[in-house]
Design an enzyme around this catalytic site. Structure first.
Site, PDB file in Angstrom:
ATOM      1  N   HIS A 159      -2.827  10.667  -0.410  1.00  0.00           N
ATOM      2  CA  HIS A 159      -2.966   9.278  -0.824  1.00  0.00           C
ATOM      3  C   HIS A 159      -3.078   9.180  -2.346  1.00  0.00           C
ATOM      4  O   HIS A 159      -2.473   8.314  -2.959  1.00  0.00           O
ATOM      5  CB  HIS A 159      -4.216   8.690  -0.161  1.00  0.00           C
ATOM      6  N   GLU A 203       0.831  -1.213   0.000  1.00  0.00           N
ATOM      7  CA  GLU A 203       0.000   0.000   0.000  1.00  0.00           C
ATOM      8  C   GLU A 203       0.863   1.261   0.000  1.00  0.00           C
ATOM      9  O   GLU A 203       1.726   1.424   0.878  1.00  0.00           O
ATOM     10  CB  GLU A 203      -0.921  -0.020   1.232  1.00  0.00           C
ATOM     11  N   LYS A 210      -7.204  -0.403  11.658  1.00  0.00           N
ATOM     12  CA  LYS A 210      -6.610  -0.831  10.391  1.00  0.00           C
ATOM     13  C   LYS A 210      -5.385   0.052  10.103  1.00  0.00           C
ATOM     14  O   LYS A 210      -4.350  -0.430   9.649  1.00  0.00           O
ATOM     15  CB  LYS A 210      -7.643  -0.722   9.269  1.00  0.00           C
ATOM     16  N   ASP A 240       4.567 -13.996  12.757  1.00  0.00           N
ATOM     17  CA  ASP A 240       3.256 -14.586  12.472  1.00  0.00           C
ATOM     18  C   ASP A 240       2.247 -13.447  12.539  1.00  0.00           C
ATOM     19  O   ASP A 240       1.638 -13.180  13.569  1.00  0.00           O
ATOM     20  CB  ASP A 240       2.953 -15.675  13.516  1.00  0.00           C
TER      21      ASP A 240
END
Ligand code: NDP
Length: 443
Positions: free
Chosen positions: A385, A85, A272, A288
């Site tokens: 963005h 991203e 998030k 992990d």
């Protein structure tokens, strides 16, 4: 590596990739082989990949970037981040720059205490069964430790036994659930495999002392005895930007934090953003990350409502940020000593152990969150963005080499970051090139 390493590498983002690598190579005295690992050239040998998972057919790559400017507990960290991203690496670096100028992040982490769960059924009276288990605590701990003598010798191993009685999901007519928790200090390891060995190994003894039947035994990924915390304190004047005073930016961030505390719909996106940073470092350092994700979100629900992992508020002329989350990380185990790219990533991190690694992870999560909220609470994230996204759109439309930047800039200027528009721009840049025309047409 000496402690003279700085994470403040001014102008690093403007350098060509090879010059960035050369600079990092000099700073960390990397061998040509290690530089190749960073480049991603043959990072993971297919033969090794075939030994790691089933049905392997190859390997899969992601961009690897370096988060800069991070300072935690007075020490600088250059943070390897594997992520697809755009903006994530820039956001961490940007936020960390402001925080370092405000004194840096302060962080701490618990010892590596993990939980192994053993579910007992058909045990009869729950009070008596609990008593029998707790009476046998020393025996259970000794048996648990017998499976990992080296871990005990290192100062880790099983520490405690707890019993939880949970209401039956079917209602009062169902048997309440009897769950035994074995607390295990896994030291430098994430610990899943070693805990699972313990949970399976002590199950027969638990059956014996309760007269019950054990079915499920495995670690819990809600590693809430293994939390990491980071805080930062930024003077309001340092937040001034976008022609807005620092007070207003800080107020926007504090309001965003209140929103996430009150509303799970917002908290999910808030978290998030936190995990954007944490996952990227987790992947680069061979952790992990599914376990980290599962643990973080379960922890976010601990009070019965899904809440943000980090909060922000104003205090005495400062914006204060705090984050707390479970981080079951390792510097050994799993793919960590197997994957050569992970070895180089950990070399860049320069951590002395897993607790320090957890502190850096927590700070990265808070930095990422700060950068997002700062934009969200003021001018919005789309401007920044979309500028990054425009490059992806340009590539999708067929732009290559120097054209990517040109097309991306024109897309942003046009205020219309879409593939169709990019094709149009690309065609106008190179109308007579048949190869490009074909690419443009075929998309
Ligand atoms: P490993 O079993 O690969 O390695 C851990 C071992 O490393 C320890 O048991 C220990 O063995 C050895 N070791 C050497 N030095 C140290 C040290 N300083 N501190 C601690 N251990 C040391 O990994 P983990 O048990 O950590 O398990 C992680 C893996 O399990 C990950 O790949 C994960 O994906 C996977 N997994 C995850 C699950 C989940 O639910 N999240 C479930 C099942 C697997 P010794 O004491 O003998 O030297």
């Amino acid at each position: 590596m000496s402690d003279t390493v700085t994470s403040r590498l001014a102008g690093f983002h403007k350098l060509p990739m090879e010059e960035r690598l050369a600079q990092i190579g000099r700073m960390f005295r990397l061998s040509e082989e290690e530089l190749e690992q960073l480049r991603g050239v043959g990072t993971l040998d297919p033969v090794l990949a075939n030994q790691m998972i089933e049905n392997a057919v190859g390997t899969f790559s992601l961009p690897l970037g370096l988060g800069l400017n991070l300072n935690v507990n007075g020490r600088d960290y250059i943070v390897p981040m594997a992520v697809e991203e755009p903006s994530v690496v820039a956001a961490v670096s940007f936020a960390s720059k402001i925080v370092r100028e405000s004194g840096g992040f302060v962080a701490e982490a618990d010892e590596s205490m993990m939980i192994g769960q053993v579910q007992v059924s058909n045990y009869g009276d729950p009070v008596k069964a609990t008593e029998h288990i707790l009476d046998a605590k020393e025996q259970i701990l000794a048996l648990a430790n017998s499976f990992h003598p080296a871990m005990v010798a290192r100062g880790g191993g099983a520490r405690d036994v707890e019993v939880r009685i949970l209401p039956a999901p079917e209602g009062p007519r169902g048997e309440p659930l009897l769950i035994v928790h074995i607390l295990i200090d896994t030291q430098e390891a994430m610990g899943a495999n070693l805990i699972n060995t313990v949970a399976e190994g002590v199950a027969p003894l638990i059956e014996q002392v309760t007269g019950g039947k054990v079915y499920l035994r495995i670690l819990s990924n809600l590693a809430d005895r293994r939390l990491a915390r980071a805080t930062c304190r930024i003077p309001l004047r340092m937040l001034a930007d976008f022609d807005l005073p620092g007070e207003e930016i800080a107020e926007g961030i504090a309001q965003a934090s209140r929103f996430a505390e009150a509303d799970p719909y917002r908290a999910a996106t808030h978290n998030k953003g936190v995990m954007n940073g944490i996952d990227a470092v987790a992947i680069a350092t061979g952790q992990d990350w599914r376990s980290i994700e599962a643990g973080a979100h379960a922890f976010a629900c601990r009070g019965g409502q899904y809440r943000p992992l980090s909060t922000w508020y104003l205090e005495e002329g400062h914006l204060v940020g705090r984050i707390e989350l479970p981080l079951a990380l390792g510097t050994v185990g799993g793919p960590i000593k197997v994957h050569p790219g992970v070895q180089v990533a950990l070399k860049l991190m320069r951590v002395s152990g897993v607790r320090e690694l957890s502190m850096v992870f927590a700070a990265v999560g808070l930095a990422q969150n700060f950068a997002a909220l700062r934009a969200l609470g003021s001018v919005g994230i789309q401007k920044g963005h979309m500028a990054m996204h425009a490059r992806c759109v340009a590539v999708t439309a067929g732009a290559r080499g120097g054209d990517v930047e040109k097309v991306a800039n024109l897309l942003v200027k046009a205020g219309h970051v879409k593939v169709e528009k990019a094709r149009e721009i690309l065609a106008s840049l190179l109308p007579d090139t048949p190869g490009v025309a074909a690419t443009v047409t075929n998309g």
